[in-house]
Design an enzyme around this catalytic site. Sequence first.
Site, PDB file in Angstrom:
ATOM      1  NE  ARG A  45      -7.076  15.323  50.066  1.00 57.91           N
ATOM      2  CZ  ARG A  45      -6.422  16.480  50.162  1.00 57.91           C
ATOM      3  NH1 ARG A  45      -7.078  17.616  50.053  1.00 57.91           N
ATOM      4  NH2 ARG A  45      -5.125  16.490  50.382  1.00 57.91           N
TER       5      ARG A  45
ATOM      6  CD  GLU B 192     -12.091  17.802  47.670  1.00 56.85           C
ATOM      7  OE1 GLU B 192     -12.481  18.845  48.195  1.00 56.85           O
ATOM      8  OE2 GLU B 192     -10.917  17.595  47.383  1.00 56.85           O
TER       9      GLU B 192
ATOM     10  NE  ARG C  82     -11.264  25.086  40.720  1.00 57.28           N
ATOM     11  CZ  ARG C  82     -11.315  25.491  41.974  1.00 57.28           C
ATOM     12  NH1 ARG C  82     -10.212  25.710  42.657  1.00 57.28           N
ATOM     13  NH2 ARG C  82     -12.472  25.676  42.568  1.00 57.28           N
ATOM     14  CG  HIS C  83     -12.310  19.859  43.647  1.00 55.91           C
ATOM     15  ND1 HIS C  83     -12.748  21.097  43.292  1.00 55.91           N
ATOM     16  CD2 HIS C  83     -11.611  20.002  44.789  1.00 55.91           C
ATOM     17  CE1 HIS C  83     -12.327  21.981  44.201  1.00 55.91           C
ATOM     18  NE2 HIS C  83     -11.633  21.334  45.118  1.00 55.91           N
TER      19      HIS C  83
ATOM     20  CD  GLU D 106      -4.736  25.107  47.027  1.00 57.85           C
ATOM     21  OE1 GLU D 106      -5.683  25.722  47.535  1.00 57.85           O
ATOM     22  OE2 GLU D 106      -4.354  23.984  47.407  1.00 57.85           O
TER      23      GLU D 106
ATOM     24  CB  SER E 128      -1.501  23.404  50.622  1.00 60.37           C
ATOM     25  OG  SER E 128      -2.655  23.926  50.096  1.00 60.37           O
TER      26      SER E 128
ATOM     27  NE  ARG F  17      -6.657  21.120  41.963  1.00 61.53           N
ATOM     28  CZ  ARG F  17      -7.204  21.773  42.973  1.00 61.53           C
ATOM     29  NH1 ARG F  17      -6.584  22.799  43.512  1.00 61.53           N
ATOM     30  NH2 ARG F  17      -8.362  21.379  43.465  1.00 61.53           N
TER      31      ARG F  17
HETATM   32  P1  AMO Z   1      -4.020  20.213  50.097  1.00 59.62           P
HETATM   33  O1  AMO Z   1      -5.225  19.567  50.653  1.00 59.62           O
HETATM   34  O2  AMO Z   1      -4.129  21.687  49.778  1.00 59.62           O
HETATM   35  O3  AMO Z   1      -2.795  20.071  51.093  1.00 59.62           O
HETATM   36  O4  AMO Z   1      -3.555  19.437  48.802  1.00 59.62           O
HETATM   37  C1  AMO Z   1      -2.363  19.784  48.133  1.00 59.62           C
HETATM   38  C2  AMO Z   1      -2.578  19.893  46.642  1.00 59.62           C
HETATM   39  O5  AMO Z   1      -3.086  18.662  46.135  1.00 59.62           O
HETATM   40  C3  AMO Z   1      -3.996  18.900  45.090  1.00 59.62           C
HETATM   41  N1  AMO Z   1      -5.330  18.407  45.442  1.00 59.62           N
HETATM   42  C4  AMO Z   1      -6.260  17.985  44.566  1.00 59.62           C
HETATM   43  N2  AMO Z   1      -6.233  17.862  43.225  1.00 59.62           N
HETATM   44  C5  AMO Z   1      -7.334  17.403  42.604  1.00 59.62           C
HETATM   45  N3  AMO Z   1      -8.465  17.037  43.256  1.00 59.62           N
HETATM   46  C6  AMO Z   1      -8.539  17.137  44.605  1.00 59.62           C
HETATM   47  N4  AMO Z   1      -9.647  16.769  45.242  1.00 59.62           N
HETATM   48  C7  AMO Z   1      -7.403  17.623  45.314  1.00 59.62           C
HETATM   49  N5  AMO Z   1      -7.124  17.840  46.615  1.00 59.62           N
HETATM   50  C8  AMO Z   1      -5.880  18.318  46.667  1.00 59.62           C
HETATM   51  C9  AMO Z   1      -4.043  20.414  44.884  1.00 59.62           C
HETATM   52  C10 AMO Z   1      -3.619  20.920  46.226  1.00 59.62           C
HETATM   53  O6  AMO Z   1      -3.049  22.218  46.154  1.00 59.62           O
HETATM   54  N6  AMO Z   1      -1.087  17.946  53.496  1.00 59.62           N
HETATM   55  C11 AMO Z   1      -1.249  19.148  52.679  1.00 59.62           C
HETATM   56  C12 AMO Z   1       0.020  19.471  51.914  1.00 59.62           C
HETATM   57  C13 AMO Z   1       1.179  19.899  52.796  1.00 59.62           C
HETATM   58  O7  AMO Z   1       0.986  20.797  53.651  1.00 59.62           O
HETATM   59  O8  AMO Z   1       2.279  19.377  52.615  1.00 59.62           O
HETATM   60  C14 AMO Z   1      -2.386  18.912  51.708  1.00 59.62           C
HETATM   61  O9  AMO Z   1      -2.796  17.808  51.418  1.00 59.62           O
HETATM   62  O10 AMO Z   1      -3.115  20.761  43.866  1.00 59.62           O
END
Ligand code: AMO
Length: 434
Positions: free
Chosen positions: A211, A213, A219-220, A357, A360, A408
């Site tokens: 990502r 981001e 958390r990221h 979180e 998802s 997480r």
């Molecule tokens: P989402 O983008 O919410 O959903 O990601 C799912 C979970 O992955 C973890 N996560 C992260 N952890 C740390 N750093 C990050 N940058 C990061 N991004 C995500 C979180 C998050 O809740 N395709 C959907 C899932 C689905 O619908 O099956 C998805 O990627 O714990």
Amino acid sequence: MEDRTYVADAEPGDEVTIAGWVHETRDLGGIAFLILRDRSGKIQVKFEKDEMDDHIVETGLGVHRESVLSITGRVEEEERAPTGVEVIPDGIEVISEADTELPLDPSGKVDAELSTRLDNRTLDLRKPGVKAIFEIRSEVQRAVRETFRGLDCTEINTPKIVATGTEGGTELFPITYFGREAFMNQSPQLFKQLMAGSGLERVFEVGPIFRAEEHNTPRHLNEATSIDFEATFIDQHEAMDVAEAIVVSAYDAVDQNCQTALEALGLVDEFTVPEGDFPRLTYEECIERVNATGELDEPLVWGDDLSTEAERALGDDVGGHYFVTDWPSEIKPFYIQDYDDDPELSKGFDLNHPRMELVSGGQREHRHEPLIEGFEQQGLPPADFEYYTKMFKYGMPPHAGWGMGAERLVTTMLDLDNVREATLFPRDRQRLSP
Ligand code: AMO
């Protein structure tokens, strides 16, 4: 070393060869002690200067902390020794010498900043409380795999180099793939759905997600580990049952198999396995509860995402893991199915720990026409995703699933301050090596 004994297995009366790092040395004059550390723990080695070969004494007491030694000797009971036994050496070899100056103190007596720790992860992991995090993470991943297998799932591995993103266009890392633009995959989302629609039906994957981001928060990460699940002929409620089972089984396995690691983290008394039956609150209920706490400067209105502050207020209010269901369609991705009788509302859900979180997921849109409409509504050109959408024309059963961040899960389980602490070599805005 064939005949090596871990220090924790050294029993009084044994003749052993032990090998590991010099944790510390203490010279008391006629007698001196060296504490040797390996993956199993620490042991005291005693040097009685008048009764021993000078070479052994000089070697043992001349090396710097964190040097690697191999020592042979007899194990004796000694109640004053930290573990109740000590080794009387009759042979010693320096295998690898350490510098006098270390970038951080592996005994943990001197605290180091997280960035210094991450720059020197090898030394950092010599601290029992840090090593423990990764032993627990390993157990979590073992338990997760076993639970999925118990639920009849097949483990899959999907590509990490892809032609298109799925989780929103701004968070992609572009790469050059033989002169063409490609990206690091943000999620196995589309592939796991395609595999649910194959003969495999019930699949899971534990793998990296990327990502780009901008967030630099506790958390990221820019590279995270996602635990993904997808299965046919289930709806979002059954997918939530599986997410709950996975979380509970991970805690349970750590409770059963990681007591030493929990002790190293000082968590033995605090660690509790969640009971399950996590409350399933609708998005609307969540908005009302958050607003009722009075914690937010601006009350949330329907359609807002749950901000970090909102998640925190709700987490404090609920006090344990909880699901958020029935999200507004417009803030969930195209692959989530909407309710036929209320298209403003989606069958997407999140699973949150009170602090953040974790998951998802949702029921997916498995019907070709509404799927294509979803792409268009999200501003994604359906033509770029034809490899995916066309499979929805050849017999795609209803299916649901979710993704869970492994870092997480471990961070919240062990109440760590930052997801980077549960990541061996984190990738973030500042950090590309080690
Ligand atoms: P989402 O983008 O919410 O959903 O990601 C799912 C979970 O992955 C973890 N996560 C992260 N952890 C740390 N750093 C990050 N940058 C990061 N991004 C995500 C979180 C998050 O809740 N395709 C959907 C899932 C689905 O619908 O099956 C998805 O990627 O714990």
